[in-house]
Design a protein around this motif. Structure first.
Motif, PDB file in Angstrom:
ATOM      1  N   ASP A 160       0.793  -1.217   0.000  1.00 40.61           N
ATOM      2  CA  ASP A 160       0.000   0.000   0.000  1.00 40.61           C
ATOM      3  C   ASP A 160       0.832   1.277   0.000  1.00 40.61           C
ATOM      4  OD1 ASP A 160      -2.318  -1.549   0.072  1.00 40.61           O
ATOM      5  OD2 ASP A 160      -2.263  -1.653   2.258  1.00 40.61           O
ATOM      6  N   GLY A 161       2.138   1.168  -0.046  1.00 41.62           N
ATOM      7  CA  GLY A 161       3.012   2.323  -0.021  1.00 41.62           C
ATOM      8  C   GLY A 161       4.445   1.841  -0.090  1.00 41.62           C
ATOM      9  N   MET A 162       5.354   2.708   0.276  1.00 40.45           N
ATOM     10  CA  MET A 162       6.761   2.333   0.248  1.00 40.45           C
ATOM     11  C   MET A 162       7.155   1.778   1.610  1.00 40.45           C
ATOM     12  SD  MET A 162      10.060   4.592  -0.867  1.00 40.45           S
ATOM     13  CE  MET A 162       9.781   4.421  -2.622  1.00 40.45           C
ATOM     14  N   ALA A 165      14.822  12.274  -0.326  1.00 40.29           N
ATOM     15  CA  ALA A 165      13.818  12.439  -1.384  1.00 40.29           C
ATOM     16  C   ALA A 165      12.484  12.922  -0.815  1.00 40.29           C
ATOM     17  CB  ALA A 165      13.634  11.129  -2.137  1.00 40.29           C
ATOM     18  N   GLY A 166      12.343  12.846   0.509  1.00 44.97           N
ATOM     19  CA  GLY A 166      11.118  13.346   1.141  1.00 44.97           C
ATOM     20  C   GLY A 166       9.905  12.443   0.958  1.00 44.97           C
ATOM     21  N   VAL A 167      10.128  11.180   0.667  1.00 39.13           N
ATOM     22  CA  VAL A 167       9.005  10.266   0.468  1.00 39.13           C
ATOM     23  C   VAL A 167       8.548   9.681   1.802  1.00 39.13           C
ATOM     24  CG1 VAL A 167       9.690   9.665  -1.871  1.00 39.13           C
ATOM     25  CG2 VAL A 167      10.476   8.262   0.031  1.00 39.13           C
ATOM     26  N   LYS A 168       7.282   9.327   1.865  1.00 46.21           N
ATOM     27  CA  LYS A 168       6.750   8.641   3.037  1.00 46.21           C
ATOM     28  C   LYS A 168       7.006   7.151   2.843  1.00 46.21           C
ATOM     29  CE  LYS A 168       2.975  10.063   5.108  1.00 46.21           C
ATOM     30  NZ  LYS A 168       1.553  10.349   5.327  1.00 46.21           N
ATOM     31  N   TYR A 169       7.474   6.515   3.887  1.00 49.37           N
ATOM     32  CA  TYR A 169       7.716   5.082   3.826  1.00 49.37           C
ATOM     33  C   TYR A 169       7.597   4.510   5.224  1.00 49.37           C
ATOM     34  CZ  TYR A 169      12.351   6.256   5.594  1.00 49.37           C
ATOM     35  OH  TYR A 169      13.388   6.735   6.349  1.00 49.37           O
ATOM     36  N   THR A 170       7.490   3.221   5.269  1.00 47.96           N
ATOM     37  CA  THR A 170       7.467   2.499   6.532  1.00 47.96           C
ATOM     38  C   THR A 170       8.780   1.754   6.662  1.00 47.96           C
ATOM     39  OG1 THR A 170       5.074   2.217   6.359  1.00 47.96           O
ATOM     40  CG2 THR A 170       6.230   0.759   7.870  1.00 47.96           C
ATOM     41  N   ARG A 172      15.718   3.676  -8.717  1.00 49.27           N
ATOM     42  CA  ARG A 172      14.680   2.885  -9.416  1.00 49.27           C
ATOM     43  C   ARG A 172      13.461   2.708  -8.515  1.00 49.27           C
ATOM     44  NH1 ARG A 172      18.721  -0.646 -10.772  1.00 49.27           N
ATOM     45  NH2 ARG A 172      17.742  -2.368  -9.652  1.00 49.27           N
ATOM     46  N   ALA A 173      13.696   2.473  -7.237  1.00 46.71           N
ATOM     47  CA  ALA A 173      12.570   2.338  -6.282  1.00 46.71           C
ATOM     48  C   ALA A 173      11.796   3.635  -6.193  1.00 46.71           C
ATOM     49  CB  ALA A 173      13.101   1.898  -4.917  1.00 46.71           C
ATOM     50  N   LEU A 174      12.504   4.746  -6.117  1.00 42.31           N
ATOM     51  CA  LEU A 174      11.832   6.050  -6.053  1.00 42.31           C
ATOM     52  C   LEU A 174      11.051   6.330  -7.330  1.00 42.31           C
ATOM     53  CD1 LEU A 174      14.683   8.112  -4.367  1.00 42.31           C
ATOM     54  CD2 LEU A 174      12.422   7.602  -3.377  1.00 42.31           C
ATOM     55  N   ASP A 175      11.630   5.977  -8.459  1.00 41.07           N
ATOM     56  CA  ASP A 175      10.970   6.202  -9.748  1.00 41.07           C
ATOM     57  C   ASP A 175       9.724   5.331  -9.921  1.00 41.07           C
ATOM     58  OD1 ASP A 175      12.932   8.046 -10.345  1.00 41.07           O
ATOM     59  OD2 ASP A 175      14.037   6.697 -11.688  1.00 41.07           O
ATOM     60  N   SER A 176       9.690   4.188  -9.241  1.00 40.75           N
ATOM     61  CA  SER A 176       8.576   3.250  -9.447  1.00 40.75           C
ATOM     62  C   SER A 176       7.397   3.504  -8.530  1.00 40.75           C
ATOM     63  CB  SER A 176       9.061   1.809  -9.258  1.00 40.75           C
ATOM     64  OG  SER A 176       9.354   1.552  -7.888  1.00 40.75           O
ATOM     65  N   GLN A 177       7.527   4.443  -7.615  1.00 40.36           N
ATOM     66  CA  GLN A 177       6.408   4.688  -6.688  1.00 40.36           C
ATOM     67  C   GLN A 177       5.314   5.520  -7.304  1.00 40.36           C
ATOM     68  OE1 GLN A 177       7.281   6.720  -3.159  1.00 40.36           O
ATOM     69  NE2 GLN A 177       7.956   8.554  -4.137  1.00 40.36           N
TER      70      GLN A 177
END
Length: 131
Positions: free
Chosen positions: A14-16, A37-42, A126-131
Motif C-alpha cells: 500500500d506504499g513504500m 527524497a522526502g518520500v513517506k515510507y514504513t 529505481r525504487a523512487l521512480d517506481s512509486q
C-alpha cells in the motif's frame, strides 16, 4: 519521514516500505536517500521483526528472485547451516531464511507491487521512480 511499525503481511503493497538493518551501511544509505527524497515510507527492522515465510515468499515473487539469489552466504549462520550446498528448494530456503533473517540481503525497498534490493544509489533511484 520513515516510521517504524509492527510487522504486516502487506509487505509494502500500500506504499513504500524498507526492510532495514541500521547496522548496515548500505541499508543506512538507502534509508537516507529515501529521507532526502522526502518520500513517506514504513521502516521495518527485519532483524527485530522477522518476516514470516509467507511474507518472504511474497517479497521474493515481487523481486522476481529466488531465495538463494538474495541470501547472505557469508554470514556465519549460513556456513553453520551449509547453505551453499543446500538443494535449491524454494520452500526450504524460505523456511531457513525466515528462521534466520540475518541471511536476507538488505535493504529491500518495496513500492506498490514491486520490490528492489537497494544496495546502491541506482537501485534506490529505481525504487523512487517506481512509486
Amino acid at each position: 519521514m520513515g516510521t517504524e511499525r509492527p510487522a504486516s503481511t502487506d509487505a509494502g503493497r500500500d506504499g513504500m516500505e524498507i526492510w532495514h538493518n541500521p547496522r548496515c551501511s548500505k541499508s543506512r544509505a538507502a534509508k537516507a536517500a529515501l529521507d532526502e527524497a522526502g518520500v513517506k515510507y514504513t521502516e521495518r527492522r527485519y532483524l527485530d521483526e522477522p518476516p514470516t515465510a509467507q511474507e518472504l515468499d511474497s517479497v521474493l515473487t515481487r523481486l522476481g528472485l529466488e531465495p538463494w539469489d538474495v541470501a547472505r552466504l557469508s554470514e556465519p549462520v549460513a556456513k553453520e547451516l551449509g547453505l551453499k550446498n543446500l538443494e535449491h528448494d524454494r520452500a526450504r530456503w524460505i523456511e531457513v531464511m525466515a528462521a534466520h533473517p540475518v541471511l536476507i540481503q538488505r535493504p529491500i525497498v518495496m513500492t506498490g507491487g514491486s520490490a528492489i534490493v537497494a544496495r546502491d544509489s541506482e537501485s534506490v533511484q529505481r525504487a523512487l521512480d517506481s512509486q
